[in-house]
Design a protein around this motif. Structure first.
Motif, mmCIF file in Angstrom:
data_model
loop_
_atom_site.group_PDB
_atom_site.id
_atom_site.type_symbol
_atom_site.label_atom_id
_atom_site.label_comp_id
_atom_site.label_asym_id
_atom_site.label_seq_id
_atom_site.Cartn_x
_atom_site.Cartn_y
_atom_site.Cartn_z
ATOM 1 N N ASP A 95 0.622 -1.432 -8.592
ATOM 2 C CA ASP A 95 0.050 -1.357 -9.936
ATOM 3 C C ASP A 95 -1.384 -0.849 -9.803
ATOM 4 O O ASP A 95 -1.896 -0.666 -8.689
ATOM 5 C CB ASP A 95 0.158 -2.684 -10.690
ATOM 6 C CG ASP A 95 -0.643 -3.815 -10.072
ATOM 7 O OD1 ASP A 95 -1.552 -3.550 -9.250
ATOM 8 O OD2 ASP A 95 -0.365 -4.971 -10.412
ATOM 9 N N ILE A 96 -2.046 -0.632 -10.929
ATOM 10 C CA ILE A 96 -3.370 -0.010 -10.918
ATOM 11 C C ILE A 96 -4.423 -0.889 -10.239
ATOM 12 O O ILE A 96 -5.435 -0.392 -9.749
ATOM 13 C CB ILE A 96 -3.806 0.402 -12.350
ATOM 14 C CG1 ILE A 96 -4.948 1.409 -12.307
ATOM 15 C CG2 ILE A 96 -4.138 -0.808 -13.181
ATOM 16 C CD1 ILE A 96 -4.570 2.742 -11.726
ATOM 17 N N SER A 97 -4.160 -2.194 -10.135
ATOM 18 C CA SER A 97 -5.113 -3.079 -9.456
ATOM 19 C C SER A 97 -4.852 -3.150 -7.948
ATOM 20 O O SER A 97 -5.560 -3.843 -7.231
ATOM 21 C CB SER A 97 -5.073 -4.482 -10.064
ATOM 22 O OG SER A 97 -3.812 -5.068 -9.842
ATOM 23 N N GLY A 98 -3.834 -2.427 -7.465
ATOM 24 C CA GLY A 98 -3.574 -2.369 -6.031
ATOM 25 C C GLY A 98 -2.559 -3.369 -5.516
ATOM 26 O O GLY A 98 -2.323 -3.440 -4.312
ATOM 27 N N ARG A 99 -1.914 -4.138 -6.396
ATOM 28 C CA ARG A 99 -0.881 -5.076 -5.967
ATOM 29 C C ARG A 99 0.437 -4.344 -5.761
ATOM 30 O O ARG A 99 0.864 -3.586 -6.629
ATOM 31 C CB ARG A 99 -0.680 -6.179 -7.006
ATOM 32 C CG ARG A 99 -1.830 -7.146 -7.092
ATOM 33 C CD ARG A 99 -1.558 -8.167 -8.141
ATOM 34 N NE ARG A 99 -1.448 -7.438 -9.420
ATOM 35 C CZ ARG A 99 -1.748 -7.937 -10.597
ATOM 36 N NH1 ARG A 99 -2.148 -9.159 -10.711
ATOM 37 N NH2 ARG A 99 -1.634 -7.209 -11.691
ATOM 38 N N LYS A 100 1.070 -4.590 -4.622
ATOM 39 C CA LYS A 100 2.377 -3.979 -4.361
ATOM 40 C C LYS A 100 3.408 -4.632 -5.267
ATOM 41 O O LYS A 100 3.540 -5.856 -5.279
ATOM 42 C CB LYS A 100 2.783 -4.156 -2.901
ATOM 43 C CG LYS A 100 4.075 -3.419 -2.562
ATOM 44 C CD LYS A 100 4.644 -3.769 -1.191
ATOM 45 C CE LYS A 100 3.749 -3.374 -0.063
ATOM 46 N NZ LYS A 100 4.400 -3.592 1.255
ATOM 47 N N ILE A 101 4.129 -3.810 -6.037
ATOM 48 C CA ILE A 101 5.145 -4.383 -6.925
ATOM 49 C C ILE A 101 6.564 -4.067 -6.463
ATOM 50 O O ILE A 101 7.504 -4.746 -6.855
ATOM 51 C CB ILE A 101 4.959 -3.943 -8.390
ATOM 52 C CG1 ILE A 101 5.179 -2.451 -8.552
ATOM 53 C CG2 ILE A 101 3.618 -4.369 -8.921
ATOM 54 C CD1 ILE A 101 5.478 -2.076 -9.981
ATOM 55 N N SER A 102 6.711 -3.036 -5.604
ATOM 56 C CA SER A 102 8.054 -2.696 -5.139
ATOM 57 C C SER A 102 7.983 -1.859 -3.866
ATOM 58 O O SER A 102 7.079 -1.036 -3.701
ATOM 59 C CB SER A 102 8.805 -1.930 -6.226
ATOM 60 O OG SER A 102 10.145 -1.716 -5.849
ATOM 61 N N THR A 103 8.935 -2.087 -2.981
ATOM 62 C CA THR A 103 9.146 -1.239 -1.818
ATOM 63 C C THR A 103 10.477 -0.535 -2.028
ATOM 64 O O THR A 103 11.526 -1.178 -2.057
ATOM 65 C CB THR A 103 9.161 -2.057 -0.506
ATOM 66 O OG1 THR A 103 7.888 -2.682 -0.351
ATOM 67 C CG2 THR A 103 9.449 -1.183 0.689
ATOM 68 N N LEU A 104 10.436 0.782 -2.196
ATOM 69 C CA LEU A 104 11.652 1.552 -2.460
ATOM 70 C C LEU A 104 12.375 1.949 -1.179
ATOM 71 O O LEU A 104 13.583 2.166 -1.181
ATOM 72 C CB LEU A 104 11.327 2.811 -3.261
ATOM 73 C CG LEU A 104 10.637 2.595 -4.606
ATOM 74 C CD1 LEU A 104 10.403 3.931 -5.299
ATOM 75 C CD2 LEU A 104 11.457 1.665 -5.488
#
Length: 152
Positions: A95-104
């Motif tokens: 996300d824009i704050s740098g948190r990983k939300i998904s590994t594709l």
């Protein structure tokens, strides 16, 4: 050796009569194509014909992360990247704050041209909020980032 016959029709641009581009689906593993061609006028009169052997390089020359398409998107986008050699590949969404939300993707992949779809969900399958996201391609020797926009 498998023989594949493709029929393709196209038109020359009035401003560029020197080149024709054919798109080859990269599901085929081709080294050479034997192309039999015919060019017709607007009145369907034969202008020229011939046979050409065309060499195709199905392996990219360098690592590259392409802009996702479509962008902006809702609900699915395609992320393309090129691998000139077999490599460990990690494709992450932040996300824009740098948190990983998904590994594709997180595995060894063969050299070539690749596409992975993202359906706008996080690692637990929940829909991500509308907004700007960053996707990262990371290999053993290459890292690249691009922005994309998820619209609702």
């Amino acid at each position: 050796n498998e023989n594949i016959t493709l029929y393709n029709f196209g038109f020359l641009d009035k401003n560029d009569r020197k080149s024709i581009t054919f798109k080859v689906n990269n599901d085929f593993q081709l080294d050479d194509i034997l192309m039999d061609y015919k060019f017709f006028s607007n009145n369907y009169e034969l202008i020229s014909s011939g046979v050409e052997n065309i060499s195709i390089n199905m392996i990219p020359d360098e690592f590259k992360l392409h802009q996702n398409y479509p962008n902006p998107f809702n609900p699915i986008t395609t992320i393309s990247f090129d691998l000139p050699e077999e490599n460990n590949v990690e494709l992450n969404i932040y996300d824009i704050s740098g948190r990983k939300i998904s590994t594709l993707q997180n595995k060894k992949m063969k050299k070539g041209y690749h596409q992975i779809k993202w359906n706008g969900t996080n690692q637990t399958g929940e829909k991500a909020a509308a907004g700007v996201y960053i996707y990262q391609l990371k290999t053993d020797s290459f890292t690249s980032f691009k922005k994309m926009i998820l619209m609702k």
